[in-house]
Design a protein around this motif. Sequence first.
Motif, PDB file in Angstrom:
ATOM      1  N   LYS A  39     -36.628  -1.055  48.181  1.00  0.00           N
ATOM      2  CA  LYS A  39     -37.302  -1.772  47.102  1.00  0.00           C
ATOM      3  C   LYS A  39     -36.498  -3.000  46.690  1.00  0.00           C
ATOM      4  O   LYS A  39     -37.062  -4.075  46.424  1.00  0.00           O
ATOM      5  CB  LYS A  39     -37.504  -0.853  45.898  1.00  0.00           C
ATOM      6  CG  LYS A  39     -38.501   0.271  46.114  1.00  0.00           C
ATOM      7  CD  LYS A  39     -38.723   1.079  44.840  1.00  0.00           C
ATOM      8  CE  LYS A  39     -39.436   0.261  43.783  1.00  0.00           C
ATOM      9  NZ  LYS A  39     -39.791   1.077  42.591  1.00  0.00           N
ATOM     10  N   LEU A  40     -35.180  -2.841  46.636  1.00  0.00           N
ATOM     11  CA  LEU A  40     -34.314  -3.969  46.276  1.00  0.00           C
ATOM     12  C   LEU A  40     -34.463  -5.100  47.294  1.00  0.00           C
ATOM     13  O   LEU A  40     -34.615  -6.270  46.924  1.00  0.00           O
ATOM     14  CB  LEU A  40     -32.862  -3.490  46.205  1.00  0.00           C
ATOM     15  CG  LEU A  40     -31.773  -4.467  45.751  1.00  0.00           C
ATOM     16  CD1 LEU A  40     -30.600  -3.689  45.157  1.00  0.00           C
ATOM     17  CD2 LEU A  40     -31.253  -5.317  46.904  1.00  0.00           C
ATOM     18  N   ARG A  41     -34.421  -4.743  48.604  1.00  0.00           N
ATOM     19  CA  ARG A  41     -34.484  -5.768  49.658  1.00  0.00           C
ATOM     20  C   ARG A  41     -35.826  -6.482  49.690  1.00  0.00           C
ATOM     21  O   ARG A  41     -35.901  -7.659  50.024  1.00  0.00           O
ATOM     22  CB  ARG A  41     -34.212  -5.117  51.015  1.00  0.00           C
ATOM     23  CG  ARG A  41     -32.820  -4.536  51.175  1.00  0.00           C
ATOM     24  CD  ARG A  41     -32.760  -3.611  52.375  1.00  0.00           C
ATOM     25  NE  ARG A  41     -31.543  -2.813  52.381  1.00  0.00           N
ATOM     26  CZ  ARG A  41     -31.458  -1.573  52.870  1.00  0.00           C
ATOM     27  NH1 ARG A  41     -32.537  -0.984  53.391  1.00  0.00           N
ATOM     28  NH2 ARG A  41     -30.323  -0.914  52.835  1.00  0.00           N
ATOM     29  N   LYS A  42     -36.897  -5.754  49.363  1.00  0.00           N
ATOM     30  CA  LYS A  42     -38.246  -6.329  49.434  1.00  0.00           C
ATOM     31  C   LYS A  42     -38.623  -7.110  48.174  1.00  0.00           C
ATOM     32  O   LYS A  42     -39.720  -7.659  48.089  1.00  0.00           O
ATOM     33  CB  LYS A  42     -39.265  -5.216  49.668  1.00  0.00           C
ATOM     34  CG  LYS A  42     -39.139  -4.554  51.046  1.00  0.00           C
ATOM     35  CD  LYS A  42     -40.144  -3.423  51.199  1.00  0.00           C
ATOM     36  CE  LYS A  42     -40.017  -2.765  52.563  1.00  0.00           C
ATOM     37  NZ  LYS A  42     -40.985  -1.627  52.720  1.00  0.00           N
ATOM     38  N   GLY A  43     -37.736  -7.143  47.196  1.00  0.00           N
ATOM     39  CA  GLY A  43     -38.019  -7.884  45.971  1.00  0.00           C
ATOM     40  C   GLY A  43     -38.886  -7.133  44.985  1.00  0.00           C
ATOM     41  O   GLY A  43     -39.397  -7.720  44.026  1.00  0.00           O
ATOM     42  N   GLU A  44     -39.068  -5.822  45.173  1.00  0.00           N
ATOM     43  CA  GLU A  44     -39.887  -5.028  44.263  1.00  0.00           C
ATOM     44  C   GLU A  44     -39.095  -4.710  42.992  1.00  0.00           C
ATOM     45  O   GLU A  44     -37.872  -4.715  42.982  1.00  0.00           O
ATOM     46  CB  GLU A  44     -40.329  -3.732  44.947  1.00  0.00           C
ATOM     47  CG  GLU A  44     -41.188  -3.957  46.181  1.00  0.00           C
ATOM     48  CD  GLU A  44     -41.555  -2.661  46.880  1.00  0.00           C
ATOM     49  OE1 GLU A  44     -41.342  -1.584  46.279  1.00  0.00           O
ATOM     50  OE2 GLU A  44     -42.046  -2.718  48.024  1.00  0.00           O
ATOM     51  N   ASN A  45     -39.830  -4.416  41.944  1.00  0.00           N
ATOM     52  CA  ASN A  45     -39.189  -4.141  40.659  1.00  0.00           C
ATOM     53  C   ASN A  45     -38.483  -2.786  40.677  1.00  0.00           C
ATOM     54  O   ASN A  45     -39.014  -1.793  41.163  1.00  0.00           O
ATOM     55  CB  ASN A  45     -40.232  -4.145  39.543  1.00  0.00           C
ATOM     56  CG  ASN A  45     -39.607  -3.879  38.179  1.00  0.00           C
ATOM     57  OD1 ASN A  45     -38.724  -4.604  37.741  1.00  0.00           O
ATOM     58  ND2 ASN A  45     -40.068  -2.817  37.522  1.00  0.00           N
ATOM     59  N   LEU A  46     -37.269  -2.782  40.153  1.00  0.00           N
ATOM     60  CA  LEU A  46     -36.514  -1.553  39.964  1.00  0.00           C
ATOM     61  C   LEU A  46     -36.376  -1.313  38.466  1.00  0.00           C
ATOM     62  O   LEU A  46     -35.808  -2.139  37.751  1.00  0.00           O
ATOM     63  CB  LEU A  46     -35.123  -1.645  40.586  1.00  0.00           C
ATOM     64  CG  LEU A  46     -34.996  -1.495  42.109  1.00  0.00           C
ATOM     65  CD1 LEU A  46     -33.560  -1.777  42.541  1.00  0.00           C
ATOM     66  CD2 LEU A  46     -35.402  -0.109  42.556  1.00  0.00           C
ATOM     67  N   SER A  47     -36.919  -0.195  37.988  1.00  0.00           N
ATOM     68  CA  SER A  47     -36.789   0.118  36.569  1.00  0.00           C
ATOM     69  C   SER A  47     -35.327   0.401  36.236  1.00  0.00           C
ATOM     70  O   SER A  47     -34.506   0.637  37.128  1.00  0.00           O
ATOM     71  CB  SER A  47     -37.652   1.335  36.221  1.00  0.00           C
ATOM     72  OG  SER A  47     -37.147   2.499  36.864  1.00  0.00           O
ATOM     73  N   PHE A  48     -35.013   0.395  34.929  1.00  0.00           N
ATOM     74  CA  PHE A  48     -33.641   0.685  34.523  1.00  0.00           C
ATOM     75  C   PHE A  48     -33.232   2.081  34.968  1.00  0.00           C
ATOM     76  O   PHE A  48     -32.090   2.309  35.391  1.00  0.00           O
ATOM     77  CB  PHE A  48     -33.509   0.540  33.007  1.00  0.00           C
ATOM     78  CG  PHE A  48     -32.111   0.738  32.497  1.00  0.00           C
ATOM     79  CD1 PHE A  48     -31.089  -0.132  32.860  1.00  0.00           C
ATOM     80  CD2 PHE A  48     -31.798   1.812  31.672  1.00  0.00           C
ATOM     81  CE1 PHE A  48     -29.787   0.055  32.398  1.00  0.00           C
ATOM     82  CE2 PHE A  48     -30.508   2.001  31.205  1.00  0.00           C
ATOM     83  CZ  PHE A  48     -29.509   1.123  31.575  1.00  0.00           C
TER      84      PHE A  48
END
Length: 473
Positions: free
Chosen positions: A10-19
């Motif tokens: 998710k980080l690499r694809k630019g997707e949102n990571l919740s807290f």
Amino acid sequence: MKSSENLLQKLRKGENLSFKEQIQLTILLSIPAILAQISSVFMEYIDASMVGHLGANESASIGLVSSTIWLLGGLCSAVATGFAVQVAHYVGAGRDDEARQVARQAIFVVAIISLLVTCTGIIISPHLPHWLGGNPEIWHDATCYFAIFTLTIPVLQYYFLSSSMLRCSGNIQLPSMLGVLMCVLDVFFNFLFIFPSRAVTCRFMGIDTEFMIWGAGLGVSGAALGTALSRLVVVVLLFRGAFLRSPHLSLLKDKGSFLPTAGCLSKAFRIGFPVGLERCVMCSAQIMTTTIVAPFGAIALSAHSFGITTEGLCYMPGYGIAEAATTLVGQSIGAGRRFLTKRFAQLTIAVGISIMALMGIVMYYCAPLMMQFMTNEQDIITLGTEILRIEAFAEPMFAASIVSYGIFVGAGNTMIPSCMNLGSIWFIRISLALLLAPSLGLKGVWIAMCIELCIRGFIFLLRLRFGHWIKNI
């Protein structure tokens, strides 16, 4: 609960990571890295403990050359870091083919460098104990231990390279599990090589049974051999995992040249050279500390050596979190996620300080037990307990400097942090040690260490808060 690989995707694809996911990813990467670091220092702890039961001179012989061993190990680690950070950036950007190109070149370069370091170590090994000011009665054991270590430098170099490549690609679990295996193997090999053959009596259901256990009886040299063999087994498995099985780094996926390119070498040098220089100068400062302590005699030198090894059980969690920070920051920068870069820096710092503050409390109250595990010599136990309790107060700020440095490495920003380490240890620690040692002995040296670590942690936090350490993304 999502796996670390899913969250990294998710980080690499630019997707949102919740807290919540950010915290989860930090913990998922930190825990195995902490276990790996603890297992590595526990291996040193076992070596020192087994040798410690042979006598004070045997313990002092290892303590005398330990700083130089850390120096050579630091050089090996720095070389690996120069290439591994590039891998983190490429994997974070989804450019796995370029990450594999870096991996090929790293395999070739570290082979050359490790051979040069090995030759240098062999040349200096007969003279090193005398140069360090050790008593003549420990020269032979110290020379043998150091010579065996230097002969296995190539194994150590590929251990650092394979494990750092896996971690920076996001796979922290495999190096961690194999680190635990290496610790178990080290106990087994040391048990066979250090002590002579002996009869062991076991009582079962009221019946005594005696049997012989084979032992080589090599003493200090056996400890070096046991560590080398355990590391060799693990390196084979790590190399397979990193360069044959990794989804990001497997060299079987495509063909390429192992010869280094100017661009890759330039980046590796820019990242790794400050790290290597910093570790050389810091270890030379540790060697200087050893020369300050050595004239106090075998008891002080053994207590100093055991104290450093024992403290490692408390500060190695910080290095584990620093490795997680390097991976998280490196891949966030590669993916162009500036906000996540700063957030992961904040989270890893908070986790590192909290854990090492707790470990400092444990070390303060458990210092006598920890030293009793290392040796039967009461004088060493008493002195070792006193210095460990002094150092316990420095652990939270020590964590701040360790984790901050891991963050800066992940960002590829190593020159200024390395200079900060150098200035702190040489101008503060060594100066204070020289000032306090004549009147306070070994305790004065460790008071100097405690003060310096607190100051170093403070200036690293200042740079993390106000410094320009993130490149334009």
